[in-house]
Design a protein around this motif. Structure first.
Motif, PDB file in Angstrom:
ATOM      1  N   GLU A 199       0.848  -1.194   0.000  1.00 42.16           N
ATOM      2  CA  GLU A 199       0.000   0.000   0.000  1.00 42.16           C
ATOM      3  C   GLU A 199       0.882   1.242   0.000  1.00 42.16           C
ATOM      4  O   GLU A 199       1.516   1.573   0.999  1.00 42.16           O
ATOM      5  CB  GLU A 199      -0.912  -0.039   1.236  1.00 42.16           C
ATOM      6  CG  GLU A 199      -2.171   0.820   1.093  1.00 42.16           C
ATOM      7  CD  GLU A 199      -1.877   2.280   1.325  1.00 42.16           C
ATOM      8  OE1 GLU A 199      -1.846   3.038   0.337  1.00 42.16           O
ATOM      9  OE2 GLU A 199      -1.668   2.658   2.479  1.00 42.16           O
ATOM     10  N   PRO A 200       0.979   1.943  -1.126  1.00 43.75           N
ATOM     11  CA  PRO A 200       1.961   3.020  -1.261  1.00 43.75           C
ATOM     12  C   PRO A 200       1.708   4.230  -0.375  1.00 43.75           C
ATOM     13  O   PRO A 200       2.656   4.893   0.049  1.00 43.75           O
ATOM     14  CB  PRO A 200       1.875   3.389  -2.740  1.00 43.75           C
ATOM     15  CG  PRO A 200       0.540   2.895  -3.206  1.00 43.75           C
ATOM     16  CD  PRO A 200       0.253   1.680  -2.392  1.00 43.75           C
ATOM     17  N   ALA A 201       0.461   4.561  -0.078  1.00 44.31           N
ATOM     18  CA  ALA A 201       0.197   5.788   0.683  1.00 44.31           C
ATOM     19  C   ALA A 201       0.766   5.687   2.095  1.00 44.31           C
ATOM     20  O   ALA A 201       1.354   6.645   2.606  1.00 44.31           O
ATOM     21  CB  ALA A 201      -1.307   6.067   0.730  1.00 44.31           C
ATOM     22  N   ASN A 202       0.603   4.544   2.742  1.00 36.53           N
ATOM     23  CA  ASN A 202       1.151   4.401   4.086  1.00 36.53           C
ATOM     24  C   ASN A 202       2.675   4.411   4.073  1.00 36.53           C
ATOM     25  O   ASN A 202       3.304   4.919   5.002  1.00 36.53           O
ATOM     26  CB  ASN A 202       0.628   3.124   4.748  1.00 36.53           C
ATOM     27  CG  ASN A 202      -0.697   3.354   5.444  1.00 36.53           C
ATOM     28  OD1 ASN A 202      -0.792   4.145   6.379  1.00 36.53           O
ATOM     29  ND2 ASN A 202      -1.727   2.671   4.982  1.00 36.53           N
ATOM     30  N   LEU A 203       3.280   3.851   3.032  1.00 33.98           N
ATOM     31  CA  LEU A 203       4.735   3.947   2.907  1.00 33.98           C
ATOM     32  C   LEU A 203       5.161   5.404   2.783  1.00 33.98           C
ATOM     33  O   LEU A 203       6.123   5.844   3.421  1.00 33.98           O
ATOM     34  CB  LEU A 203       5.218   3.139   1.702  1.00 33.98           C
ATOM     35  CG  LEU A 203       5.166   1.615   1.845  1.00 33.98           C
ATOM     36  CD1 LEU A 203       5.522   0.949   0.509  1.00 33.98           C
ATOM     37  CD2 LEU A 203       6.106   1.128   2.940  1.00 33.98           C
ATOM     38  N   ALA A 204       4.437   6.169   1.970  1.00 40.20           N
ATOM     39  CA  ALA A 204       4.767   7.588   1.802  1.00 40.20           C
ATOM     40  C   ALA A 204       4.638   8.345   3.125  1.00 40.20           C
ATOM     41  O   ALA A 204       5.474   9.195   3.457  1.00 40.20           O
ATOM     42  CB  ALA A 204       3.861   8.214   0.738  1.00 40.20           C
ATOM     43  N   LEU A 205       3.602   8.040   3.908  1.00 43.26           N
ATOM     44  CA  LEU A 205       3.421   8.704   5.193  1.00 43.26           C
ATOM     45  C   LEU A 205       4.579   8.424   6.143  1.00 43.26           C
ATOM     46  O   LEU A 205       4.906   9.253   6.999  1.00 43.26           O
ATOM     47  CB  LEU A 205       2.110   8.251   5.843  1.00 43.26           C
ATOM     48  CG  LEU A 205       0.812   8.678   5.167  1.00 43.26           C
ATOM     49  CD1 LEU A 205      -0.373   8.132   5.937  1.00 43.26           C
ATOM     50  CD2 LEU A 205       0.717  10.190   5.047  1.00 43.26           C
ATOM     51  N   CYS A 206       5.206   7.255   5.973  1.00 40.31           N
ATOM     52  CA  CYS A 206       6.320   6.876   6.840  1.00 40.31           C
ATOM     53  C   CYS A 206       7.667   7.247   6.234  1.00 40.31           C
ATOM     54  O   CYS A 206       8.723   6.752   6.667  1.00 40.31           O
ATOM     55  CB  CYS A 206       6.260   5.382   7.138  1.00 40.31           C
ATOM     56  SG  CYS A 206       4.829   4.926   8.134  1.00 40.31           S
ATOM     57  N   GLY A 207       7.665   8.131   5.225  1.00 44.62           N
ATOM     58  CA  GLY A 207       8.900   8.611   4.633  1.00 44.62           C
ATOM     59  C   GLY A 207       9.605   7.594   3.765  1.00 44.62           C
ATOM     60  O   GLY A 207      10.812   7.719   3.521  1.00 44.62           O
ATOM     61  N   GLN A 208       8.869   6.616   3.266  1.00 45.23           N
ATOM     62  CA  GLN A 208       9.456   5.535   2.475  1.00 45.23           C
ATOM     63  C   GLN A 208       9.219   5.745   0.976  1.00 45.23           C
ATOM     64  O   GLN A 208       8.199   6.308   0.573  1.00 45.23           O
ATOM     65  CB  GLN A 208       8.822   4.199   2.882  1.00 45.23           C
ATOM     66  CG  GLN A 208       9.111   3.787   4.306  1.00 45.23           C
ATOM     67  CD  GLN A 208      10.541   3.329   4.476  1.00 45.23           C
ATOM     68  OE1 GLN A 208      10.948   2.301   3.971  1.00 45.23           O
ATOM     69  NE2 GLN A 208      11.310   4.121   5.219  1.00 45.23           N
ATOM     70  N   PRO A 209      10.137   5.266   0.132  1.00 42.57           N
ATOM     71  CA  PRO A 209       9.844   5.212  -1.298  1.00 42.57           C
ATOM     72  C   PRO A 209       8.768   4.162  -1.544  1.00 42.57           C
ATOM     73  O   PRO A 209       8.639   3.204  -0.768  1.00 42.57           O
ATOM     74  CB  PRO A 209      11.180   4.783  -1.915  1.00 42.57           C
ATOM     75  CG  PRO A 209      11.864   4.021  -0.836  1.00 42.57           C
ATOM     76  CD  PRO A 209      11.453   4.681   0.460  1.00 42.57           C
TER      77      PRO A 209
END
Length: 279
Positions: free
Chosen positions: A166-176
């Protein structure tokens, strides 16, 4: 890959226990918009629902020519609460629900170190019945980061335990979250969730993470610019020859009706999936 619609779209952004749209209407919209499956949650049917309710849900879905891509068996799992991992310690009701709904994938929750051993035991029980378990890339869990996802999956060490990318949660955690991230996670991706909210210093929705603290975010429509790069996500999934479900798991804060948003998002995602190399 194929499109699935989560019944999450009919829940409030802040209250995951109430579905505001009848299942038949969700299924009709999904069928007409090009979805091939529904992702089922406790707001529609839970593991503690009686057999008649479970059978009725399956019949409603099948009458619309759809299948069920995944089951979330209780409220604690999607709420990511301290009670979320309890499903791992009593997995049999979730397995029963999954079988009743003719599905082979259950969403689970891990919050702390002891949950890893519980996930191993639950995976062993699920494997006996041909069922897989998966954990979403999710804030405030053992799956906030790419390294965390890979590490926990390795430690659980069961072929039927994997990841809901799930890309949005990765983005929220500062992840690519794009093509390189998908390639790293390829071996453990069992399912895909798509939401479209991103970190934004001017955002008004506050999301809590363990790795980044409290993050202001903005919720975007799928057809608007400025959110998650969905084209990069779809290309990344094509690169790894992903053939499973891609699930719209997104609610709109009453910007438009849930069913209108689901139909509009389907057209956008299907166009992306049809472009470039076949999927």
């Amino acid at each position: 890959m194929y499109l699935s619609l989560s019944v999450r779209v009919a829940e409030s952004f802040t209250n995951k226990r109430i579905s505001t749209v009848p299942l038949a209407d969700i299924a009709n919209t999904a069928n007409h918009a090009g979805y091939r499956a529904l992702c089922m949650r406790a707001s529609v049917v839970a593991a503690d629902a009686d057999a008649a309710r479970q059978a009725a849900v399956l019949a409603t879905v099948k009458r619309r020519g759809l299948s069920i891509s995944m089951v979330t068996p209780d409220f604690a799992v999607p709420e990511n609460s301290p009670e979320g991992p309890a499903v791992l310690r009593n997995i049999e009701p979730a397995l029963d629900l999954c079988e009743q709904l003719e599905c082979d994938l259950i969403r689970v929750c891990l919050k702390a170190e002891p949950d890893i051993e519980a996930a191993q035991r639950a995976s062993d029980q699920a494997r006996e019945r041909g069922i897989r378990l998966a954990h979403q890339c999710h804030t405030q869990s053992l799956f906030e980061t790419i390294e965390g996802c890979l590490n926990v999956c390795r430690r659980i060490g069961r072929p039927n335990f994997g990841l809901i990318y799930e890309p949005a949660n990765l983005a929220l955690c500062g992840q690519p979250y794009g093509r390189e991230a998908i390639e790293r996670l390829a071996d453990v991706i069992f399912n895909v969730y798509l939401q479209n909210h991103t970190p934004d210093p001017q955002g008004t929705l506050m999301m809590d993470t363990w790795s980044q603290g409290r993050i202001p975010t903005t919720l975007h429509r799928f057809t608007d610019p400025g959110g998650i790069d969905m084209a990069a996500v779809i290309l990344g999934l094509k690169d790894i020859d992903y053939t499973g479900s891609v699930t719209l798991h997104h609610t709109q804060l009453d910007v438009v009706s849930p069913l209108e948003a689901a139909a509009n998002s389907a057209g956008f995602l299907l166009e992306l999936m049809a472009s470039g190399q076949p999927c």
